[in-house]
Design a protein around this motif. Structure first.
Motif, PDB file in Angstrom:
ATOM      1  N   ARG A 108       0.842  -1.207   0.000  1.00 51.97           N
ATOM      2  CA  ARG A 108       0.000   0.000   0.000  1.00 51.97           C
ATOM      3  C   ARG A 108       0.871   1.249   0.000  1.00 51.97           C
ATOM      4  N   ALA A 112       0.851   4.182  -2.765  1.00 55.68           N
ATOM      5  CA  ALA A 112       0.652   5.584  -2.369  1.00 55.68           C
ATOM      6  C   ALA A 112       1.775   6.455  -2.930  1.00 55.68           C
ATOM      7  N   ASP A 135      -8.888   1.846  -3.255  1.00 54.64           N
ATOM      8  CA  ASP A 135      -8.976   2.439  -1.900  1.00 54.64           C
ATOM      9  C   ASP A 135      -7.987   3.579  -1.723  1.00 54.64           C
ATOM     10  N   ILE A 136      -6.755   3.291  -2.106  1.00 53.62           N
ATOM     11  CA  ILE A 136      -5.692   4.283  -1.862  1.00 53.62           C
ATOM     12  C   ILE A 136      -5.896   5.504  -2.756  1.00 53.62           C
ATOM     13  N   VAL A 138      -8.722   6.647  -3.887  1.00 57.02           N
ATOM     14  CA  VAL A 138      -9.849   7.418  -3.342  1.00 57.02           C
ATOM     15  C   VAL A 138      -9.384   8.227  -2.135  1.00 57.02           C
ATOM     16  N   SER A 139      -8.584   7.573  -1.266  1.00 58.19           N
ATOM     17  CA  SER A 139      -8.133   8.277  -0.057  1.00 58.19           C
ATOM     18  C   SER A 139      -7.259   9.471  -0.424  1.00 58.19           C
ATOM     19  N   LYS A 140      -6.692   9.460  -1.600  1.00 57.02           N
ATOM     20  CA  LYS A 140      -5.837  10.584  -2.017  1.00 57.02           C
ATOM     21  C   LYS A 140      -6.560  11.477  -3.014  1.00 57.02           C
ATOM     22  N   ASN A 141      -7.841  11.227  -3.201  1.00 57.51           N
ATOM     23  CA  ASN A 141      -8.606  12.051  -4.135  1.00 57.51           C
ATOM     24  C   ASN A 141      -8.057  12.018  -5.549  1.00 57.51           C
TER      25      ASN A 141
END
Ligand code: LLP
Length: 427
Positions: A108, A112, A135-136, A138-141
């Motif tokens: 992950r 990232a 997931d990653i 999305v978490s970072k837009n």
């Protein structure tokens, strides 16, 4: 062309005598030629001139920063497989938009870092990787462009340990299930599936397995497009073999013609990930004979390089030709010798029954075609320092990785808390 030729009675790297490098830097040492890397790169790129091609150098073959900078200056991108490779590629000046991220087990943190750097695409190899990357992202837009690496179940007819495109290999997603994977990717937030990737193995000496694999990719592209997935880029991997012992290998022109025939009509951007082709011939491992040991049965030439410096012979039974640095007289008698290193394993053998003139201890020899998968695979086994690397450019040379020192080796380690923290003596 070879950058390593005899001039004035001794082997040179371009215009630099290898004996001068040995005297300056010591042995063993890897020596690379800028001219040879440049020529290989240009040959490859020129062969593909009719196509929208980007070379993303598979830097696992040789990731020295100065080597990467050489390719960056030529316009190459990079194929990276770890955080370390990504950091090196960026440090060497390879633009993020020319970097593709391969690998069957990206963490992950690695995903990232790739997203933060803004790389061109991730080559995803499994369904769990798809969801993790989504997931990653999305978490970072972010929305990231991805390829799905397919496994076409094609035997590359190369060494078993470097074959990657058979069903039983860990790589890619079974081509028969690629449609489902693309369908899933299209529904996952943060992912933009635009590409198909394939890489069936390394050191391919036959064009037919490529043709078969790329044919499957073309078929899948048409199918996916019919299903509404907008495939606009194909990553065709690396794998083009080089001649280690005079074997016939496909030329870049033959390879490019096959590419045009298989995927040329798809109107896709193409990515290529050659590693060995770009650096293999461009490097030698320069080593000095320590002893000659004649047992009556066999003649052992014991050199100061060992299996930890060059693993390919021990690991794959690879056959690298070995040449002396002092030019042999035209009629010099050849004997047979086993060329071995000092490491305490019988596997530490570079060549068996190799034809060589009767060289005394102290002479220099080179192990050829070690610019790819040489220094990068070296280790500190037997507490031997990591080998230095020298880059030659015309009449100039530079030490681009100094030899590791014994202090550096010891400094990497610590005593346990319950032990006395002091070393009893310094080397
Ligand atoms: N792309 C991917 C996804 C790869 O896994 C590799 C090599 C390449 C490109 C570059 O392949 P090349 O053009 O260099 O054949 N250590 C072995 C070779 C391992 C190759 C691993 N993957 C050796 O010394 O022969």
């Amino acid at each position: 062309m070879t950058a390593f030729t005899y001039k004035n009675g001794e082997l040179h790297a371009e215009d630099v005598a290898l004996s001068a490098i040995a005297a300056d830097v010591g042995t063993p040492v890897y020596v690379y030629s800028v001219a040879a890397m440049t020529e290989a790169y240009q040959r490859f790129v020129e062969a593909l001139a009719g196509q929208r091609a980007q070379v993303c150098y598979a830097m696992k073959a040789n990731s020295n920063l100065a080597v990467l900078r050489t390719f960056a200056d030529l316009g190459a991108g990079a194929d990276v497989v770890s955080d370390g490779e990504l950091a090196r590629a960026l440090a060497a000046g390879i633009p993020a938009k020319r970097i593709v991220y391969s690998g069957v087990g990206k963490t992950r943190e690695e995903m990232a870092a790739g997203i933060e750097a803004g790389i061109l695409q991730f080559n995803v190899e499994s369904r769990p990787e798809l969801t993790a990357l989504s997931d990653i992202a999305v978490s970072k837009n972010a929305t990231v462009e991805i390829a799905i690496r397919i496994n076409p179940d094609v035997d590359a007819a190369t060494h078993n340990k470097i074959s990657t495109g058979r069903k039983e290999d860990k790589f890619g997603i079974d081509i028969a299930r690629a449609g489902e994977a693309f369908a899933q990717a299209s529904t996952l937030p943060g992912l933009n599936p635009v590409s198909i990737a394939v890489h069936i193995g390394s050191q391919l000496t036959d064009i037919a397995p490529f043709r078969s694999a790329f044919g499957h990719v073309a078929e899948l592209t048409r199918q996916l497009r019919a299903d509404g997935v907008a495939i606009s880029r194909l990553d065709l991997g690396g794998g083009l073999g080089i001649a280690y012992a005079g074997e016939r290998v496909p030329t870049p022109a033959e390879y490019a013609a096959m590419v045009a025939e298989t995927v040329g009509d798809l109107d896709c951007d193409l990515i290529f990930e050659p590693g060995r082709y770009l650096t293999g011939h461009a490097g030698v491992l320069l080593t000095r004979i320590i002893f000659i040991k004649d047992t009556g049965e066999r003649r052992f030439v014991i050199v100061d390089a060992a299996m930890n410096d060059l693993m390919r012979p021990a690991l794959y039974g690879a056959n690298h030709s070995i040449e002396q640095v002092r030019e042999p007289a035209p009629n010099a008698a050849l004997g047979e010798a086993d060329i071995v290193g000092p490491v305490c394993e019988t596997g530490d053998t570079f060549a068996t029954a190799h034809a060589l003139t009767d060289l005394p201890a102290g002479e220099l020899v080179v192990i050829r075609d070690t610019g790819a998968y040489g220094a990068v695979m070296s280790s500190g086994y037997n507490s031997r320092p990591l080998v230095p690397e020298v880059l030659v450019n015309g009449g100039d040379y530079a030490l681009v990785r100094p030899r590791e020192t014994l202090e550096q080796q010891l400094d990497r380690e610590r005593f346990a808390g319950w032990q006395s923290p002091e070393r009893t003596s310094q080397s």
